[in-house]
Design a protein around this motif. Structure first.
Motif, PDB file in Angstrom:
ATOM      1  N   LEU A  25       0.846  -1.196   0.000  1.00 60.26           N
ATOM      2  CA  LEU A  25       0.000   0.000   0.000  1.00 60.26           C
ATOM      3  C   LEU A  25       0.875   1.237   0.000  1.00 60.26           C
ATOM      4  CD1 LEU A  25      -2.563  -1.029   2.804  1.00 60.26           C
ATOM      5  CD2 LEU A  25      -2.864  -1.268   0.333  1.00 60.26           C
ATOM      6  N   LYS A  26       0.509   2.223  -0.830  1.00 58.26           N
ATOM      7  CA  LYS A  26       1.254   3.478  -0.807  1.00 58.26           C
ATOM      8  C   LYS A  26       0.356   4.616  -1.271  1.00 58.26           C
ATOM      9  CE  LYS A  26       3.294   2.926  -5.430  1.00 58.26           C
ATOM     10  NZ  LYS A  26       4.562   2.925  -6.212  1.00 58.26           N
ATOM     11  N   GLY A  27       0.676   5.801  -0.751  1.00 57.13           N
ATOM     12  CA  GLY A  27      -0.112   6.980  -1.092  1.00 57.13           C
ATOM     13  C   GLY A  27       0.018   8.018  -0.008  1.00 57.13           C
ATOM     14  N   LYS A  28      -1.019   8.843   0.145  1.00 55.78           N
ATOM     15  CA  LYS A  28      -0.992   9.896   1.143  1.00 55.78           C
ATOM     16  C   LYS A  28      -2.214   9.834   2.041  1.00 55.78           C
ATOM     17  CE  LYS A  28       1.928  13.496  -0.859  1.00 55.78           C
ATOM     18  NZ  LYS A  28       2.034  14.938  -1.145  1.00 55.78           N
ATOM     19  N   ILE A  29      -1.960  10.080   3.318  1.00 63.67           N
ATOM     20  CA  ILE A  29      -3.037  10.270   4.279  1.00 63.67           C
ATOM     21  C   ILE A  29      -2.974  11.729   4.691  1.00 63.67           C
ATOM     22  CG2 ILE A  29      -3.963   9.613   6.525  1.00 63.67           C
ATOM     23  CD1 ILE A  29      -2.790   6.886   6.185  1.00 63.67           C
ATOM     24  N   LYS A  30      -3.930  12.483   4.163  1.00 61.41           N
ATOM     25  CA  LYS A  30      -3.883  13.945   4.257  1.00 61.41           C
ATOM     26  C   LYS A  30      -2.593  14.421   3.592  1.00 61.41           C
ATOM     27  CE  LYS A  30      -6.963  14.337   8.207  1.00 61.41           C
ATOM     28  NZ  LYS A  30      -7.199  14.883   9.554  1.00 61.41           N
ATOM     29  N   ASN A  31      -1.671  15.034   4.317  1.00 60.66           N
ATOM     30  CA  ASN A  31      -0.442  15.523   3.694  1.00 60.66           C
ATOM     31  C   ASN A  31       0.759  14.631   3.975  1.00 60.66           C
ATOM     32  OD1 ASN A  31      -1.712  17.850   2.636  1.00 60.66           O
ATOM     33  ND2 ASN A  31      -1.529  18.893   4.621  1.00 60.66           N
ATOM     34  N   ASP A  32       0.516  13.496   4.619  1.00 60.99           N
ATOM     35  CA  ASP A  32       1.612  12.604   4.990  1.00 60.99           C
ATOM     36  C   ASP A  32       1.704  11.439   4.009  1.00 60.99           C
ATOM     37  OD1 ASP A  32       1.917  14.213   7.227  1.00 60.99           O
ATOM     38  OD2 ASP A  32       0.545  12.993   8.433  1.00 60.99           O
ATOM     39  N   SER A  33       2.927  11.175   3.542  1.00 59.10           N
ATOM     40  CA  SER A  33       3.131  10.053   2.636  1.00 59.10           C
ATOM     41  C   SER A  33       3.216   8.756   3.432  1.00 59.10           C
ATOM     42  CB  SER A  33       4.417  10.258   1.828  1.00 59.10           C
ATOM     43  OG  SER A  33       5.536  10.323   2.695  1.00 59.10           O
ATOM     44  N   LEU A  34       2.838   7.656   2.772  1.00 58.24           N
ATOM     45  CA  LEU A  34       2.803   6.378   3.452  1.00 58.24           C
ATOM     46  C   LEU A  34       3.118   5.258   2.473  1.00 58.24           C
ATOM     47  CD1 LEU A  34       2.030   4.783   6.082  1.00 58.24           C
ATOM     48  CD2 LEU A  34      -0.271   4.599   5.123  1.00 58.24           C
ATOM     49  N   LYS A  35       3.953   4.329   2.913  1.00 57.20           N
ATOM     50  CA  LYS A  35       4.250   3.128   2.143  1.00 57.20           C
ATOM     51  C   LYS A  35       4.326   1.972   3.124  1.00 57.20           C
ATOM     52  CE  LYS A  35       7.494   1.021  -1.111  1.00 57.20           C
ATOM     53  NZ  LYS A  35       8.781   1.189  -1.841  1.00 57.20           N
ATOM     54  N   VAL A  36       3.477   0.977   2.904  1.00 55.56           N
ATOM     55  CA  VAL A  36       3.373  -0.143   3.823  1.00 55.56           C
ATOM     56  C   VAL A  36       3.512  -1.451   3.055  1.00 55.56           C
ATOM     57  CG1 VAL A  36       1.981  -1.257   5.599  1.00 55.56           C
ATOM     58  CG2 VAL A  36       1.764   1.198   5.239  1.00 55.56           C
ATOM     59  N   VAL A  37       4.351  -2.335   3.579  1.00 55.07           N
ATOM     60  CA  VAL A  37       4.495  -3.678   3.032  1.00 55.07           C
ATOM     61  C   VAL A  37       3.893  -4.651   4.038  1.00 55.07           C
ATOM     62  CG1 VAL A  37       6.070  -5.454   2.225  1.00 55.07           C
ATOM     63  CG2 VAL A  37       6.590  -3.029   1.797  1.00 55.07           C
TER      64      VAL A  37
END
Length: 427
Positions: A392-404
């Protein structure tokens, strides 16, 4: 109609009847439970508004249950529920005083008989309503993956009891069948006493369960237990003779319907009652049984199971230890939970609950707080190298996120539905 008896009632019995009749008149008001009908709904809204104003006035001036009353919704034991109880009791007391001052009739045999008929059918309606939900296993569900993964000590008593009953489909069916049997027995005068006996036992068990596990239907279940005993009081002398004094018990008195149209009307009304409150709910539950866990292809969950977080890369607030994701569960419906304290989600039992919708063409997944929400909390891109991995990757509000994420092979013994006739030790 013919009078059963012309014996004069003692004053105490007349007073109790007047109070009971007024109280039941408020509590069993058809405007409360037939408010969805097209014509009746208009009067229901007006009735509810007037009652609300009177209850709030009574609370401000007399009861003082709470400064601001919380309306009844998911809970029937809110401050408004208790203020309403006080209001019904107060009006019934005042009404009884006025009624007693101006009414000098000898007895209320006819009125008492028909009041018990109304009460009998009301209890039957409630028994059918809750009974069929249990018979088809819809009131308490088998524990989800999220609930199985939640430490036992994190559950509130109500949820613990819900899981206890939902775990065993046969037990839930049994309890529901008992309630349905109550409804059937109460429909007929010959079996009404047996139905009231069974109803008292069934609703006593429900009331004690609600009291002991803090389930917010205490007032309602206690009322149902009391109402069942009111039905039994109508035959108190006969029951005392039969069960205690070992004396002959005469048949229960009743009123005859001399006119043919009255007898036909009784059959028509009883048939309509059975159709509305028994046949229709049964058919509705039966139809729903085939739609449970049916997910359309467009919204099919990515994959069902429990995933542990192998890698979590985030910026901003998402990088805080308390907000970092530890694991994530995707249920066999479009929902799940995450082990995180992030209040962006719906927090329950120290886990963050969510609903989601996937778009297989755009390869994204939209997270929502609840399934009925029209707006998403955020949307992430997803990819699945295989059935055991999810990125999973993208943004939550203005925070970037990448999860394996990697599927965790977790077997819960409780989910195996174990049963043993022969048990050599305490399991």
């Amino acid at each position: 109609m013919q009078d059963v008896t012309a014996i004069q009632w003692p004053l105490w019995r007349s007073v109790i009847f007047r109070f009971t009749a007024i109280y039941l008149g408020f509590y069993l008001s058809f405007l409360q439970w037939m408010g969805n009908l097209p014509v009746v709904s208009t009067f229901t809204e007006l009735y509810n508004e007037i009652e609300k104003l009177l209850v709030e006035w009574g609370n401000r001036t007399i009861f003082h249950v709470k400064d601001v009353l919380i309306p009844m919704g998911g809970s029937g034991d809110t401050s408004y529920g208790y203020a309403q109880l006080c209001f019904f009791a107060l009006v019934s007391i005042l009404g009884t005083l006025v009624w007693s001052l101006f009414d000098r009739r000898k007895n209320y045999d006819k009125a008492y008989y028909w009041l018990m008929v109304i009460l009998r059918y009301y209890i039957a309606m409630i028994a059918f309503t809750y009974g069929f939900i249990k018979v088809f296993g819809f009131q308490m569900s088998f524990p989800t993956l999220t609930q199985l993964a939640t430490p036992l000590g994190d559950f509130l008593p109500m949820r613990f009891s819900w899981l206890f009953i939902g775990y065993s489909t046969p037990y839930q069916f049994f309890s529901g069948a008992a309630e349905v049997l109550v409804g059937v027995l109460l429909l007929y005068r010959r079996t009404a006493v047996l139905g009231a006996f069974l109803a008292a036992g069934v609703f006593l068990n429900v009331a004690v369960l609600n009291l002991c596990y803090d389930i917010p239907v205490k007032l309602f279940s206690i009322h149902m237990f009391v109402f069942s005993n009111i039905l039994l009081l109508a035959d108190a002398k006969r029951l005392l003779n039969f069960f205690v004094l070992n004396k002959p018990a005469p048949s229960s008195p009743s009123f005859t319907l001399p006119e043919k149209w009255m007898r036909i009307g009784r059959i028509v009304l009883k048939t309509a009652f059975v159709a509305i409150f028994a046949v229709v709910p049964f058919y509705s539950m039966y139809q729903s049984l085939h739609q449970v866990n049916v997910v359309s292809p467009a919204n099919k969950p990515i994959t069902t199971g429990m995933f542990e977080v192998v890698s979590f890369e985030a910026s901003g607030r998402m990088n805080e230890d308390s907000l970092r994701w530890k694991d994530i569960v995707f249920e066999n419906y479009n929902g799940g939970s995450i082990l995180t304290t992030d209040t962006l989600f719906r927090q329950r039992y120290n886990r963050a609950y969510f609903a989601y919708v996937t778009d297989s063409l755009k390869q994204n997944i939209s997270f929502k707080k609840r399934s009925g929400d029209s707006l998403s909390l955020f949307t992430l891109q997803y990819s699945m190298p295989d059935t055991n991995q999810l990125l999973l990757k993208g943004k939550i509000k203005n925070d970037s996120l990448k999860v394996v994420l990697k599927r965790r092979r977790r077997n819960f013994q409780l989910a195996e539905r174990q049963f043993h006739w022969l048990s050599e030790d305490n399991r």
